[in-house]
Design a protein around this motif. Structure first.
Motif, PDB file in Angstrom:
ATOM      1  N   GLY A 367       5.746 -10.498  10.641  1.00 28.37           N
ATOM      2  CA  GLY A 367       6.876 -11.399  10.855  1.00 28.37           C
ATOM      3  C   GLY A 367       6.430 -12.731  11.431  1.00 28.37           C
ATOM      4  O   GLY A 367       5.268 -12.930  11.807  1.00 28.37           O
ATOM      5  N   LEU A 368       7.363 -13.667  11.505  1.00 29.62           N
ATOM      6  CA  LEU A 368       7.067 -14.996  12.031  1.00 29.62           C
ATOM      7  C   LEU A 368       6.710 -14.921  13.512  1.00 29.62           C
ATOM      8  O   LEU A 368       7.426 -14.300  14.304  1.00 29.62           O
ATOM      9  N   ASP A 369       5.606 -15.571  13.883  1.00 30.07           N
ATOM     10  CA  ASP A 369       5.181 -15.570  15.281  1.00 30.07           C
ATOM     11  C   ASP A 369       5.989 -16.548  16.125  1.00 30.07           C
ATOM     12  O   ASP A 369       6.188 -16.336  17.312  1.00 30.07           O
ATOM     13  N   ASP A 370       6.408 -17.635  15.511  1.00 28.86           N
ATOM     14  CA  ASP A 370       6.996 -18.743  16.260  1.00 28.86           C
ATOM     15  C   ASP A 370       8.393 -19.047  15.734  1.00 28.86           C
ATOM     16  O   ASP A 370       8.735 -18.716  14.599  1.00 28.86           O
ATOM     17  N   ASP A 371       9.196 -19.683  16.588  1.00 28.22           N
ATOM     18  CA  ASP A 371      10.499 -20.170  16.136  1.00 28.22           C
ATOM     19  C   ASP A 371      10.278 -21.289  15.118  1.00 28.22           C
ATOM     20  O   ASP A 371       9.249 -21.970  15.124  1.00 28.22           O
ATOM     21  N   LEU A 372      11.261 -21.485  14.254  1.00 26.88           N
ATOM     22  CA  LEU A 372      11.183 -22.605  13.324  1.00 26.88           C
ATOM     23  C   LEU A 372      12.543 -23.283  13.230  1.00 26.88           C
ATOM     24  O   LEU A 372      13.585 -22.639  13.324  1.00 26.88           O
ATOM     25  N   ALA A 373      12.503 -24.588  13.069  1.00 25.86           N
ATOM     26  CA  ALA A 373      13.714 -25.378  12.861  1.00 25.86           C
ATOM     27  C   ALA A 373      13.473 -26.306  11.674  1.00 25.86           C
ATOM     28  O   ALA A 373      12.354 -26.795  11.472  1.00 25.86           O
ATOM     29  N   ILE A 374      14.509 -26.519  10.893  1.00 25.27           N
ATOM     30  CA  ILE A 374      14.434 -27.391   9.720  1.00 25.27           C
ATOM     31  C   ILE A 374      15.612 -28.364   9.752  1.00 25.27           C
ATOM     32  O   ILE A 374      16.734 -27.971  10.066  1.00 25.27           O
ATOM     33  N   LEU A 375      15.336 -29.616   9.421  1.00 20.92           N
ATOM     34  CA  LEU A 375      16.367 -30.638   9.325  1.00 20.92           C
ATOM     35  C   LEU A 375      16.144 -31.381   8.009  1.00 20.92           C
ATOM     36  O   LEU A 375      15.135 -32.060   7.829  1.00 20.92           O
ATOM     37  N   TYR A 376      17.075 -31.211   7.065  1.00 19.99           N
ATOM     38  CA  TYR A 376      16.962 -31.843   5.743  1.00 19.99           C
ATOM     39  C   TYR A 376      18.018 -32.934   5.655  1.00 19.99           C
ATOM     40  O   TYR A 376      19.210 -32.682   5.848  1.00 19.99           O
ATOM     41  N   LEU A 377      17.577 -34.161   5.361  1.00 16.96           N
ATOM     42  CA  LEU A 377      18.458 -35.333   5.307  1.00 16.96           C
ATOM     43  C   LEU A 377      18.433 -35.910   3.904  1.00 16.96           C
ATOM     44  O   LEU A 377      17.360 -36.107   3.319  1.00 16.96           O
ATOM     45  N   ARG A 378      19.615 -36.216   3.376  1.00 15.46           N
ATOM     46  CA  ARG A 378      19.721 -36.718   2.004  1.00 15.46           C
ATOM     47  C   ARG A 378      20.919 -37.673   1.925  1.00 15.46           C
ATOM     48  O   ARG A 378      21.975 -37.420   2.501  1.00 15.46           O
ATOM     49  N   TRP A 379      20.735 -38.779   1.209  1.00 18.00           N
ATOM     50  CA  TRP A 379      21.867 -39.683   1.017  1.00 18.00           C
ATOM     51  C   TRP A 379      22.993 -38.960   0.285  1.00 18.00           C
ATOM     52  O   TRP A 379      22.747 -38.188  -0.637  1.00 18.00           O
ATOM     53  N   ARG A 380      24.206 -39.226   0.703  1.00 16.75           N
ATOM     54  CA  ARG A 380      25.335 -38.626   0.025  1.00 16.75           C
ATOM     55  C   ARG A 380      25.473 -39.210  -1.385  1.00 16.75           C
ATOM     56  O   ARG A 380      25.350 -40.418  -1.590  1.00 16.75           O
ATOM     57  N   ALA A 381      25.737 -38.355  -2.352  1.00  9.43           N
ATOM     58  CA  ALA A 381      25.790 -38.805  -3.736  1.00  9.43           C
ATOM     59  C   ALA A 381      26.928 -39.784  -4.001  1.00  9.43           C
ATOM     60  O   ALA A 381      26.836 -40.649  -4.861  1.00  9.43           O
ATOM     61  N   ASP A 382      28.010 -39.698  -3.225  1.00  9.85           N
ATOM     62  CA  ASP A 382      29.176 -40.547  -3.476  1.00  9.85           C
ATOM     63  C   ASP A 382      29.307 -41.685  -2.483  1.00  9.85           C
ATOM     64  O   ASP A 382      30.354 -42.289  -2.335  1.00  9.85           O
ATOM     65  N   GLU A 383      28.248 -41.956  -1.733  1.00 14.60           N
ATOM     66  CA  GLU A 383      28.323 -43.008  -0.715  1.00 14.60           C
ATOM     67  C   GLU A 383      27.146 -43.961  -0.861  1.00 14.60           C
ATOM     68  O   GLU A 383      26.030 -43.551  -1.151  1.00 14.60           O
ATOM     69  N   ARG A 384      27.450 -45.238  -0.668  1.00 12.94           N
ATOM     70  CA  ARG A 384      26.387 -46.225  -0.595  1.00 12.94           C
ATOM     71  C   ARG A 384      26.446 -47.032   0.706  1.00 12.94           C
ATOM     72  O   ARG A 384      25.737 -48.004   0.886  1.00 12.94           O
ATOM     73  N   GLY A 385      27.352 -46.628   1.613  1.00 16.30           N
ATOM     74  CA  GLY A 385      27.435 -47.314   2.887  1.00 16.30           C
ATOM     75  C   GLY A 385      27.768 -48.797   2.713  1.00 16.30           C
ATOM     76  O   GLY A 385      28.446 -49.222   1.784  1.00 16.30           O
ATOM     77  N   ALA A 386      27.221 -49.617   3.593  1.00 17.92           N
ATOM     78  CA  ALA A 386      27.506 -51.055   3.564  1.00 17.92           C
ATOM     79  C   ALA A 386      26.848 -51.741   2.392  1.00 17.92           C
ATOM     80  O   ALA A 386      27.239 -52.844   1.992  1.00 17.92           O
ATOM     81  N   GLY A 387      25.820 -51.120   1.806  1.00 22.18           N
ATOM     82  CA  GLY A 387      25.130 -51.767   0.697  1.00 22.18           C
ATOM     83  C   GLY A 387      25.634 -51.303  -0.645  1.00 22.18           C
ATOM     84  O   GLY A 387      25.001 -51.553  -1.664  1.00 22.18           O
TER      85      GLY A 387
END
Length: 388
Positions: A367-387
């Motif tokens: 089994g896994l020896d250590d804790d793990l954390a994942i953070l996945y960031l992606r631009w929203r497909a329907d948003e372009r923000g201020a640009g």
């Protein structure tokens, strides 16, 4: 096995006869003093201790207190004289499971008292273990709220976030892995992932302090190298061991330019995904927080993140564990190879499938020896923000 603590040979003989009559096959050991009982309890734990309250080296409830000090996991039945029944009741109130009055002990009563005493002690241990488990679960929930918060976005959200955490096999509490995402009033999206060395409540508490400090700094407009220096000051103040350090990667995502500013403090690289293409990014950085207090430098590095692309940040528990029957480490190259064969149609499914495959490989090595954390960031497909 029962341990009889009795200095009177006549009373000891009566107990031996009771055991021989009604509990054949049960082994009885006889000692004359509490000191001898302490020596026996250091090497073995009997099912029950039959304790006389008048011994050469202890009298009354003091004898019971000393037995419980030697080992509080064993059932105790005290034995009193005919005129000391009140003392027997006091002993039960003080932690004994039952009492017997010498001269009134019938074989059936003796067996029942011993059996019930053992069962009561087992019930006490079970109840104590359950209470400890519930307290750990409550503490775990409090730490989780501090380490793994809900991302803070404004009214116009420009980034999708997938976050996951898995504890290592030996940890009942969370470790020091933490992450956070905050969208500022100017539309910039800030993110952090970090890992405090060590495990257990001290590492988790330090991780909570760093995560809360990071969010406060972001909301105050403090980013980049100054932010990392202040986080290091928090680490130095909160850590319980001078050897404790923390790795971290702090990001600022600009929805107008589709660029990401990265500050890395001893943390592993990241994966950049676009369609079926997956690459490892190991941007320049500086030492982990706490390595060079007050002297470290962290530089900013820019990364392109066009539409349809995503960045996956993680702690080293995702690739540092041993996999397979040979116990080799998965490593960065192994993680990249594994990630490249995972279907990537949906971000959350990709992350969950990758974790599942890592856990499957690690299962053969325990089994896994250590804790793990994942953070996945992606631009929203329907948003372009201020640009847009």
């Amino acid at each position: 096995m029962m341990l009889l603590v009795e200095d009177d040979p006549g009373d000891a003989l009566l107990v031996e006869e009771l055991v021989a009559d009604v509990a054949q096959g049960l082994r009885l050991e006889w000692v004359r003093t509490l000191a001898e009982a302490g020596e026996r309890l250091r090497v073995t734990v009997p099912d029950c201790v039959l304790l006389d309250l008048h011994l050469p080296d202890a009298q009354g409830l003091e004898a019971l207190a000393r037995i419980r000090a030697y080992n509080d996991q064993v059932a105790v039945v005290v034995m009193t004289g005919l005129d000391q029944e009140r003392t027997g009741l006091d002993a039960v109130a003080s932690g004994a499971q039952d009492y017997l009055v010498k001269g009134r002990v019938e074989p059936e009563l003796f067996v029942r008292a011993v059996r019930y005493a053992i069962q009561r002690k087992q019930a006490e241990r079970t109840s104590a273990a359950l209470q400890a488990s519930q307290m750990r679960a409550q503490e775990n929930a409090r730490l989780e709220r501090g380490l793994l918060p809900t991302p803070l976005f404004g009214t116009e959200r420009t980034v999708d976030v997938v976050a996951r955490y898995r504890p290592g096999r030996a940890h009942s509490l969370l470790g020091g892995d933490f992450y956070d995402v905050v969208q500022a009033e100017d539309g910039l999206v800030h993110a952090v992932i970090g890992d405090v060395s060590g495990h257990g409540p001290d590492a988790a508490a330090t991780g909570v302090a760093l995560r809360l400090a990071w969010r406060t700094l972001v909301l105050s407009g403090i980013t980049g190298q100054r932010q990392l220096r202040l986080l290091e000051r928090v680490l130095l103040a909160e850590r319980t061991d001078r050897q404790t350090f923390a790795t971290a990667t702090s990001l600022t995502l600009d929805p107008r330019t589709r660029r990401v500013h990265v500050w890395r403090a001893g943390h592993p690289g990241m994966l950049r995904q676009r369609g079926d293409e997956l690459h490892w990014l190991d941007v320049p950085g500086g030492p982990a927080l706490g390595f060079l207090p007050g002297r470290a430098e962290w530089t900013s590095h820019e990364v392109d993140l066009p539409d349809g692309a995503g960045l996956m940040l993680f702690t080293d528990g995702l690739f540092e564990g041993r996999v397979g029957t040979g116990g080799r480490r998965l490593g960065e190259e192994g993680l990249l190879e594994l990630a490249r064969v995972v279907p990537a149609e949906r971000t959350d499914a990709f992350v969950d499938e990758l974790i599942g495959r890592v856990e499957e490989l690690a299962a053969a090595a325990g089994g896994l020896d250590d804790d793990l954390a994942i953070l996945y960031l992606r631009w929203r497909a329907d948003e372009r923000g201020a640009g847009r």
